[in-house]
Design an enzyme around this catalytic site. Structure first.
Site, PDB file in Angstrom:
ATOM      1  N   GLU A   1      40.582  59.115  23.112  1.00  0.00           N
ATOM      2  CA  GLU A   1      41.597  59.524  22.138  1.00  0.00           C
ATOM      3  C   GLU A   1      42.953  58.890  22.460  1.00  0.00           C
ATOM      4  O   GLU A   1      43.796  58.719  21.570  1.00  0.00           O
ATOM      5  CB  GLU A   1      41.722  61.051  22.051  1.00  0.00           C
ATOM      6  CG  GLU A   1      42.254  61.720  23.293  1.00  0.00           C
ATOM      7  CD  GLU A   1      42.292  63.247  23.175  1.00  0.00           C
ATOM      8  OE1 GLU A   1      42.756  63.759  22.154  1.00  0.00           O
ATOM      9  OE2 GLU A   1      41.839  63.917  24.132  1.00  0.00           O
TER      10      GLU A   1
ATOM     11  N   HIS B   1      38.835  65.107  20.852  1.00  0.00           N
ATOM     12  CA  HIS B   1      39.419  65.829  21.971  1.00  0.00           C
ATOM     13  C   HIS B   1      38.426  66.780  22.608  1.00  0.00           C
ATOM     14  O   HIS B   1      37.695  67.438  21.890  1.00  0.00           O
ATOM     15  CB  HIS B   1      40.642  66.615  21.461  1.00  0.00           C
ATOM     16  CG  HIS B   1      41.411  67.245  22.580  1.00  0.00           C
ATOM     17  ND1 HIS B   1      42.194  66.506  23.436  1.00  0.00           N
ATOM     18  CD2 HIS B   1      41.508  68.535  22.981  1.00  0.00           C
ATOM     19  CE1 HIS B   1      42.743  67.320  24.323  1.00  0.00           C
ATOM     20  NE2 HIS B   1      42.342  68.551  24.074  1.00  0.00           N
TER      21      HIS B   1
ATOM     22  N   TYR C   1      33.410  38.363  37.649  1.00  0.00           N
ATOM     23  CA  TYR C   1      32.550  39.466  37.205  1.00  0.00           C
ATOM     24  C   TYR C   1      31.577  39.906  38.309  1.00  0.00           C
ATOM     25  O   TYR C   1      31.478  41.064  38.647  1.00  0.00           O
ATOM     26  CB  TYR C   1      31.664  39.002  36.049  1.00  0.00           C
ATOM     27  CG  TYR C   1      32.254  38.905  34.684  1.00  0.00           C
ATOM     28  CD1 TYR C   1      31.965  39.865  33.720  1.00  0.00           C
ATOM     29  CD2 TYR C   1      33.048  37.828  34.316  1.00  0.00           C
ATOM     30  CE1 TYR C   1      32.449  39.758  32.423  1.00  0.00           C
ATOM     31  CE2 TYR C   1      33.540  37.721  33.014  1.00  0.00           C
ATOM     32  CZ  TYR C   1      33.237  38.684  32.074  1.00  0.00           C
ATOM     33  OH  TYR C   1      33.713  38.580  30.810  1.00  0.00           O
TER      34      TYR C   1
ATOM     35  N   CYS D   1      22.235  41.196  34.005  1.00  0.00           N
ATOM     36  CA  CYS D   1      22.799  42.425  33.406  1.00  0.00           C
ATOM     37  C   CYS D   1      21.942  43.673  33.621  1.00  0.00           C
ATOM     38  O   CYS D   1      22.468  44.731  33.989  1.00  0.00           O
ATOM     39  CB  CYS D   1      22.962  42.264  31.898  1.00  0.00           C
ATOM     40  SG  CYS D   1      23.211  40.593  31.320  1.00  0.00           S
TER      41      CYS D   1
ATOM     42  N   CYS E   1      19.601  37.562  32.197  1.00  0.00           N
ATOM     43  CA  CYS E   1      20.109  38.908  31.894  1.00  0.00           C
ATOM     44  C   CYS E   1      19.076  39.978  32.227  1.00  0.00           C
ATOM     45  O   CYS E   1      19.375  40.961  32.898  1.00  0.00           O
ATOM     46  CB  CYS E   1      20.497  38.985  30.423  1.00  0.00           C
ATOM     47  SG  CYS E   1      21.008  40.633  29.939  1.00  0.00           S
TER      48      CYS E   1
ATOM     49  N   GLU F   1      31.512  43.404  40.539  1.00  0.00           N
ATOM     50  CA  GLU F   1      30.418  44.329  40.238  1.00  0.00           C
ATOM     51  C   GLU F   1      29.605  44.643  41.493  1.00  0.00           C
ATOM     52  O   GLU F   1      29.300  45.801  41.788  1.00  0.00           O
ATOM     53  CB  GLU F   1      29.512  43.745  39.135  1.00  0.00           C
ATOM     54  CG  GLU F   1      30.220  43.713  37.786  1.00  0.00           C
ATOM     55  CD  GLU F   1      29.379  43.182  36.643  1.00  0.00           C
ATOM     56  OE1 GLU F   1      29.740  43.427  35.489  1.00  0.00           O
ATOM     57  OE2 GLU F   1      28.358  42.513  36.889  1.00  0.00           O
TER      58      GLU F   1
ATOM     59  N   LYS G   1      21.344  44.735  37.356  1.00  0.00           N
ATOM     60  CA  LYS G   1      22.704  45.034  37.859  1.00  0.00           C
ATOM     61  C   LYS G   1      23.172  46.407  37.378  1.00  0.00           C
ATOM     62  O   LYS G   1      23.679  47.222  38.139  1.00  0.00           O
ATOM     63  CB  LYS G   1      23.655  43.922  37.391  1.00  0.00           C
ATOM     64  CG  LYS G   1      25.113  44.058  37.776  1.00  0.00           C
ATOM     65  CD  LYS G   1      25.964  44.868  36.828  1.00  0.00           C
ATOM     66  CE  LYS G   1      25.895  44.546  35.373  1.00  0.00           C
ATOM     67  NZ  LYS G   1      26.506  43.299  34.956  1.00  0.00           N
TER      68      LYS G   1
HETATM   69  P1  NDP Z   1      33.241  33.839  37.445  1.00  0.00           P
HETATM   70  O1  NDP Z   1      33.507  32.521  36.850  1.00  0.00           O
HETATM   71  O2  NDP Z   1      33.497  35.075  36.664  1.00  0.00           O
HETATM   72  O3  NDP Z   1      34.037  33.979  38.824  1.00  0.00           O
HETATM   73  C1  NDP Z   1      33.907  33.020  39.838  1.00  0.00           C
HETATM   74  C2  NDP Z   1      34.802  33.437  40.968  1.00  0.00           C
HETATM   75  O4  NDP Z   1      34.565  32.608  42.080  1.00  0.00           O
HETATM   76  C3  NDP Z   1      36.274  33.314  40.634  1.00  0.00           C
HETATM   77  O5  NDP Z   1      36.942  34.401  41.205  1.00  0.00           O
HETATM   78  C4  NDP Z   1      36.663  31.997  41.306  1.00  0.00           C
HETATM   79  O6  NDP Z   1      37.997  31.966  41.715  1.00  0.00           O
HETATM   80  C5  NDP Z   1      35.770  32.030  42.514  1.00  0.00           C
HETATM   81  N1  NDP Z   1      35.482  30.705  43.030  1.00  0.00           N
HETATM   82  C6  NDP Z   1      35.095  29.611  42.348  1.00  0.00           C
HETATM   83  N2  NDP Z   1      34.907  28.567  43.181  1.00  0.00           N
HETATM   84  C7  NDP Z   1      35.174  29.032  44.417  1.00  0.00           C
HETATM   85  C8  NDP Z   1      35.178  28.430  45.706  1.00  0.00           C
HETATM   86  N3  NDP Z   1      34.849  27.157  45.869  1.00  0.00           N
HETATM   87  N4  NDP Z   1      35.519  29.185  46.767  1.00  0.00           N
HETATM   88  C9  NDP Z   1      35.852  30.484  46.597  1.00  0.00           C
HETATM   89  N5  NDP Z   1      35.880  31.101  45.420  1.00  0.00           N
HETATM   90  C10 NDP Z   1      35.552  30.379  44.339  1.00  0.00           C
HETATM   91  O7  NDP Z   1      31.720  33.752  37.931  1.00  0.00           O
HETATM   92  P2  NDP Z   1      30.651  34.828  38.352  1.00  0.00           P
HETATM   93  O8  NDP Z   1      29.787  34.103  39.306  1.00  0.00           O
HETATM   94  O9  NDP Z   1      31.272  36.105  38.775  1.00  0.00           O
HETATM   95  O10 NDP Z   1      29.885  35.103  36.986  1.00  0.00           O
HETATM   96  C11 NDP Z   1      29.437  34.014  36.168  1.00  0.00           C
HETATM   97  C12 NDP Z   1      29.513  34.372  34.714  1.00  0.00           C
HETATM   98  O11 NDP Z   1      28.469  35.272  34.392  1.00  0.00           O
HETATM   99  C13 NDP Z   1      30.778  35.124  34.305  1.00  0.00           C
HETATM  100  O12 NDP Z   1      31.853  34.263  34.023  1.00  0.00           O
HETATM  101  C14 NDP Z   1      30.332  35.858  33.089  1.00  0.00           C
HETATM  102  O13 NDP Z   1      30.470  35.028  31.974  1.00  0.00           O
HETATM  103  C15 NDP Z   1      28.888  36.140  33.365  1.00  0.00           C
HETATM  104  N6  NDP Z   1      28.697  37.536  33.796  1.00  0.00           N
HETATM  105  C16 NDP Z   1      28.978  38.550  32.932  1.00  0.00           C
HETATM  106  C17 NDP Z   1      28.829  39.861  33.297  1.00  0.00           C
HETATM  107  C18 NDP Z   1      29.173  40.951  32.352  1.00  0.00           C
HETATM  108  O14 NDP Z   1      29.239  40.690  31.154  1.00  0.00           O
HETATM  109  N7  NDP Z   1      29.424  42.176  32.818  1.00  0.00           N
HETATM  110  C19 NDP Z   1      28.351  40.227  34.631  1.00  0.00           C
HETATM  111  C20 NDP Z   1      28.102  39.095  35.477  1.00  0.00           C
HETATM  112  C21 NDP Z   1      28.272  37.810  35.059  1.00  0.00           C
HETATM  113  P3  NDP Z   1      39.213  31.471  40.761  1.00  0.00           P
HETATM  114  O15 NDP Z   1      39.548  32.610  39.880  1.00  0.00           O
HETATM  115  O16 NDP Z   1      40.302  31.175  41.741  1.00  0.00           O
HETATM  116  O17 NDP Z   1      38.717  30.273  40.037  1.00  0.00           O
END
Ligand code: NDP
Length: 458
Positions: A440, A435, A177, A48, A43, A181, A51
């Protein structure tokens, strides 16, 4: 009784590990922590915090444009990526130092290196061998890359924080996510961004209205979001990379970043030798007290793949230390955890989605509103905000709140408290709005949304 060197040895000085170390030490335990990289964890070091700094940086392009509508004449703006990186690095160095100081002043012994279990009470860190009555595993997670020819050319978010230059065209794979982002960050920094997502709609697991609304908004901002599209091969070319896509087309890009999920860092810790049970995918299996199948070994944070969010790791680490060392037994509570996606516009969410509520509760009332944020009444921007409340039709309890718009995280944090207090829609309605604000709207949505098919029948 055997005398151990420590009462608690923590693997990993990220959010969960540092919190547990400090709290346990505060309860009088003799604590040590091992960290092989930098103090603060994902993080703080490459998640976080940097980012969010990048999100701020990227928003200025839009702010400069909007300024003209408010009477400003803004000179030609230019952006210096290396200056942003240097300033960000300075801040991350500062935070790394703060984490070290926090541990030192709490009396926690630090080991710089990778820790491995020799047995359930013995830990090796390089040439050091120490013993501890209890072990807490908090080693986090790492980006996952799928098996695609040429994947070695792709970067993850880890490298995105240290790029020497920012190519003109950047392609991001994923729809979670991190993908949304970073698509927003690079787009705001003036790069052409293509985002490829393998399924029908981004942000799987979020409320469907949120997913569709955000997809529309990010396309309006110029991101070339292509759903139902994945990469089948990556080739290095003279200037960059050529991607072959599932539809047979090719795409030339200057940089390819994968944000396709993260996996728990459970390898090479000596867990197999001790018999710590892992789930499929490598997460350390824990019960509701964060205890593994080995009674003196617990695990918290992303390593356990419950909810991979920093504040959740903090909650788990804190509850563990209070329970085991503070005589204050409590379990971490994973319900109604608020979360935000720092996309542009941002998403704030807490509680159930409409789809979950219909499946779990059945009879639900939906309130939703889409409107132009006040700031954009003067600007040419076509950005719209979405707000949505999910209410239990029988009890009137608000089950979920979802916002897509500026400062969504700031709004939804407060709504998270209301949900923890089991607030009803009537109590939302009885709350006086502020407001003029966007927030709101959350206390002034009076008309239930009727699905179009029911409207037609009525
Ligand atoms: P996520 O699990 O959020 O998303 C992974 C994405 O990759 C999904 O869209 C998934 O598709 C896709 N995917 C998975 N496997 C493949 C593949 N083989 N080929 C193509 N696409 C694929 O993971 P992130 O890496 O974005 O983030 C990891 C975690 O970190 C998050 O889940 C979150 O918990 C945390 N995080 C939190 C943040 C915040 O609080 N603002 C910011 C960044 C990270 P599908 O939907 O089809 O499975």
């Amino acid at each position: 009784m055997m005398a151990y060197d420590f009462d608690l040895f923590v693997f990993g000085a990220g959010s969960g590990g540092v919190r547990a170390s400090r709290i346990a030490a505060g309860h009088g335990a003799r604590v040590a922590v091992a960290e092989e990289y930098r103090y603060g964890g994902t993080c703080v070091i490459r998640g976080c915090v940097p980012k969010k700094l990048f999100v701020y940086a990227s928003h200025f392009s839009e702010d400069f444009e909007d300024a003209e509508s408010f009477g400003w004449t803004v000179g030609k703006a230019s952006f210096d990526w290396s200056k942003l990186i240097a300033n960000k690095d300075r801040e991350i160095d500062r935070l790394n130092g703060i984490y070290i100081n926090l541990l030192d002043s709490a009396g926690v012994r630090r080991y710089d290196g990778r820790a491995r279990l020799r047995d359930a009470h013995t830990i090796e860190i390089g040439d050091d061998v120490v013993t501890s009555e209890r072990i807490l595993l908090a080693t986090g997670g790492t980006p996952t890359f799928p098996d695609v020819p040429g994947i070695e050319h792709a970067i993850s978010s880890n490298e995105a924080f240290h790029l020497e230059t920012l190519p003109e065209h950047i392609t991001i794979v994923g729809g979670g996510y991190i993908a949304v982002e970073f698509a927003g960050i690079f787009n705001g920094l003036g790069r052409k961004v293509t985002q490829l997502y393998r399924s029908e709609q981004i942000l799987r697991g979020f409320d469907d209205d949120v997913r569709h609304h955000l997809a529309g908004e990010i396309r309006k901002k110029g991101i070339d979001l292509r759903t139902d599209t994945n990469v089948t091969a990556i080739e290095k070319t003279g200037e960059g990379y050529r991607l072959t896509l599932t539809n047979g087309e090719t795409l030339d890009t200057g940089l390819i970043m994968y944000a396709t999920g993260r996996h728990p860092n459970s390898g090479d810790l000596g867990l197999e030798a001790v018999g710590v049970e892992l789930a499929k995918g490598g997460a350390v299996k824990v019960d509701e007290w964060s205890q593994t199948n080995i009674p003196n070994i617990h695990a918290v944070g992303d390593l356990t793949d419950r909810i991979a969010l920093t504040p959740v790791a903090l909650m788990e680490g804190h509850a563990y230390a209070d329970t085991v060392f503070g005589d204050l037994p409590r379990q971490p509570n994973h319900t109604d955890v608020p979360a935000a996606v720092f996309s542009q516009p941002s998403v704030g969410t807490v509680g159930l989605t409409e789809e979950q509520a219909r499946a779990e509760i059945g009879d639900v009332d939906i309130y939703k509103s889409t409107f132009t944020p006040m700031k954009h009444t003067l600007t040419p921007s076509e950005e719209k905000t979405l707000m949505k409340l999910i209410v239990d039709a029988k009890t009137d309890r608000v089950l979920g709140c979802h916002v897509v718009g500026p400062d969504a995280a700031e709004m939804v944090q407060g709504i998270g408290i209301a949900l923890k207090c089991n607030a009803t829609k009537a109590q939302f309605d009885a709350t006086v709005g502020i407001h003029p604000s966007a927030a709101e709207e959350l206390v002034t949505m009076r008309t239930k949304w009727t699905p179009p098919e029911r409207q037609a029948a009525e």
